[in-house]
Design an enzyme around this catalytic site. Sequence first.
Site, PDB file in Angstrom:
ATOM      1  N   HIS A  66       0.839  -1.425   0.608  1.00  0.00           N
ATOM      2  CA  HIS A  66       0.194  -0.037  -0.029  1.00  0.00           C
ATOM      3  C   HIS A  66       1.088   1.143   0.098  1.00  0.00           C
ATOM      4  O   HIS A  66       1.905   1.065   0.495  1.00  0.00           O
ATOM      5  CB  HIS A  66      -0.401  -0.124   1.284  1.00  0.00           C
ATOM      6  CG  HIS A  66      -0.455   0.137   2.052  1.00  0.00           C
ATOM      7  ND1 HIS A  66       0.363   1.224   3.530  1.00  0.00           N
ATOM      8  CD2 HIS A  66       0.089  -1.280   3.125  1.00  0.00           C
ATOM      9  CE1 HIS A  66       1.199   0.721   4.108  1.00  0.00           C
ATOM     10  NE2 HIS A  66       0.991  -0.254   4.584  1.00  0.00           N
ATOM     11  N   ASP A  68      -0.531   3.842   0.941  1.00  0.00           N
ATOM     12  CA  ASP A  68      -1.466   5.436   1.886  1.00  0.00           C
ATOM     13  C   ASP A  68      -0.312   5.018   3.256  1.00  0.00           C
ATOM     14  O   ASP A  68       0.191   3.707   3.845  1.00  0.00           O
ATOM     15  CB  ASP A  68      -2.683   4.817   2.035  1.00  0.00           C
ATOM     16  CG  ASP A  68      -3.106   3.610   2.355  1.00  0.00           C
ATOM     17  OD1 ASP A  68      -2.580   2.219   1.812  1.00  0.00           O
ATOM     18  OD2 ASP A  68      -4.059   3.319   3.591  1.00  0.00           O
ATOM     19  N   ASP A  99       5.767   1.331   7.287  1.00  0.00           N
ATOM     20  CA  ASP A  99       5.195   1.173   6.912  1.00  0.00           C
ATOM     21  C   ASP A  99       4.683   1.326   5.651  1.00  0.00           C
ATOM     22  O   ASP A  99       3.405   2.442   5.954  1.00  0.00           O
ATOM     23  CB  ASP A  99       4.273   0.867   8.225  1.00  0.00           C
ATOM     24  CG  ASP A  99       3.156   0.450   8.156  1.00  0.00           C
ATOM     25  OD1 ASP A  99       3.009  -0.941   7.060  1.00  0.00           O
ATOM     26  OD2 ASP A  99       2.082   0.468   8.783  1.00  0.00           O
ATOM     27  N   GLU A 133      -5.058   0.914   2.273  1.00  0.00           N
ATOM     28  CA  GLU A 133      -4.791  -0.381   3.677  1.00  0.00           C
ATOM     29  C   GLU A 133      -5.121   0.870   4.779  1.00  0.00           C
ATOM     30  O   GLU A 133      -5.730  -0.409   5.636  1.00  0.00           O
ATOM     31  CB  GLU A 133      -3.596  -0.481   3.215  1.00  0.00           C
ATOM     32  CG  GLU A 133      -3.323  -2.012   3.903  1.00  0.00           C
ATOM     33  CD  GLU A 133      -3.174  -2.076   5.250  1.00  0.00           C
ATOM     34  OE1 GLU A 133      -2.935  -3.425   6.264  1.00  0.00           O
ATOM     35  OE2 GLU A 133      -2.793  -0.820   5.774  1.00  0.00           O
ATOM     36  N   GLU A 134      -4.585   1.891   5.117  1.00  0.00           N
ATOM     37  CA  GLU A 134      -4.807   2.402   6.681  1.00  0.00           C
ATOM     38  C   GLU A 134      -6.048   2.386   6.450  1.00  0.00           C
ATOM     39  O   GLU A 134      -6.059   3.275   7.702  1.00  0.00           O
ATOM     40  CB  GLU A 134      -3.548   3.609   6.449  1.00  0.00           C
ATOM     41  CG  GLU A 134      -2.095   2.685   6.191  1.00  0.00           C
ATOM     42  CD  GLU A 134      -1.102   1.937   6.919  1.00  0.00           C
ATOM     43  OE1 GLU A 134      -2.575   1.452   8.456  1.00  0.00           O
ATOM     44  OE2 GLU A 134      -0.516   1.790   7.501  1.00  0.00           O
ATOM     45  N   GLU A 162       4.633  -5.808   4.765  1.00  0.00           N
ATOM     46  CA  GLU A 162       3.307  -5.445   6.060  1.00  0.00           C
ATOM     47  C   GLU A 162       5.500  -5.662   6.355  1.00  0.00           C
ATOM     48  O   GLU A 162       6.276  -6.560   6.105  1.00  0.00           O
ATOM     49  CB  GLU A 162       3.008  -5.829   6.563  1.00  0.00           C
ATOM     50  CG  GLU A 162       1.555  -5.457   5.777  1.00  0.00           C
ATOM     51  CD  GLU A 162       0.263  -4.328   5.845  1.00  0.00           C
ATOM     52  OE1 GLU A 162       2.120  -3.541   6.597  1.00  0.00           O
ATOM     53  OE2 GLU A 162       0.126  -3.979   5.431  1.00  0.00           O
ATOM     54  N   HIS A 348       3.607   3.590  12.694  1.00  0.00           N
ATOM     55  CA  HIS A 348       2.623   4.708  13.129  1.00  0.00           C
ATOM     56  C   HIS A 348       3.364   5.166  13.902  1.00  0.00           C
ATOM     57  O   HIS A 348       2.453   6.215  14.693  1.00  0.00           O
ATOM     58  CB  HIS A 348       1.624   3.728  13.247  1.00  0.00           C
ATOM     59  CG  HIS A 348       0.902   2.788  12.406  1.00  0.00           C
ATOM     60  ND1 HIS A 348      -1.000   2.503  12.527  1.00  0.00           N
ATOM     61  CD2 HIS A 348       1.277   2.588  11.376  1.00  0.00           C
ATOM     62  CE1 HIS A 348      -0.954   1.882  11.307  1.00  0.00           C
ATOM     63  NE2 HIS A 348       0.443   1.881  10.369  1.00  0.00           N
TER      64      HIS A 348
END
Length: 375
Positions: A66, A68, A99, A133-134, A162, A348
Amino acid sequence: MESPLELARALIGRRSVTPADGGCQALVAQRLEAAGFACEHLRYGEVANLWARRGSGRPLVCFAGHTDVVPPGPLEQWHSDPFDPALRDGRLYGRGAADMKSSIAAFVVAVEAFVRERPAYKGSLALLLTSDEEGPSVDGTARVVELLRQRGERLDYCIVGEPSSVERLGDMIKNGRRGSLSGRLTVRGTQAHIAYPHLGRNPIHLLAPALAQLVATRWDEGDEFFPPTSWQVSNVHAGVGATNLIPGSLELDFNFRFGPSSPEASLRERFEAVLRRHGLDYELQWTLSGNPFITPAGELVDAVKRAVRANTGRTPELSTAGGTSDARFIASICPQVVELGPPNATIHKLNENIELEVLEQLPRIYLDTLRALLP
């Protein structure tokens, strides 16, 4: 093989807070088209998706990820602009560094190197990228997978980038994921003045015995791949803030993380049986985010493990722990799916980063995996 550093920096520099893509997929597509890939840009609502394929034979090996990222949080607490990639002390800093924009950069340079090395390989190569995805994960990989299913395109092997590693690159591979089943329970009572409890029915008191039973329930014992099912309450709300009022209703949010030992239908039935046993007047809304899947030992797991050992000297642990990922959608059209990416210690978080050594090792692992799967 080219270093993935400059491509990783270019991707991090594109602001792509979910569901935005920020031009990341266009950059990747430009590189892939030069390597002979046919690229389809699939947009659903606000979500950008990219399906790129080279070849028409089998097996079909896919890299998925992903573009995003989650919001950066308080900018003043970052040591540098989260969307202006910075190099400090042997690390690359920026939102998405771990990520998972570094994994995407590693995908690209690995497939470019493989195509140069084996331009007439047997089989097909593909990349699947999304910008959802997020976020809700509705218009991203799930939609592309459904499109591929309708077209009769099935994957044989898929590596999702991931951040699966824990302390060092390759120390853990996710070869499956637990299912995720959420619910919102509304228990109805009767509002009344708190000084006259005989005129009301307190939903907090009504739920308490059932809640105690649910907390104490052992849903299953797990199996060789999955831990026992976990049930957790995430939020409870009742009342309007007044201290002299018996609330008229209560809302409780909860989640099951489950394996095949307790299928979704079984968990729903057993949960509601407890509510009925305690005579509750309730409403219940269920949301299934994904069913469990597992990739046992086989060609893909063996190839990835050998590639990790060859490039890091480590023997990866296989795990199904952690949250969900888009692998749950891909598993419906692909019998062998694993997740392998950088350590997840900073994902994150403020000042997200990846070690430069990890960034350089990752594409070599992906390349060696391709060599094993596409002779």
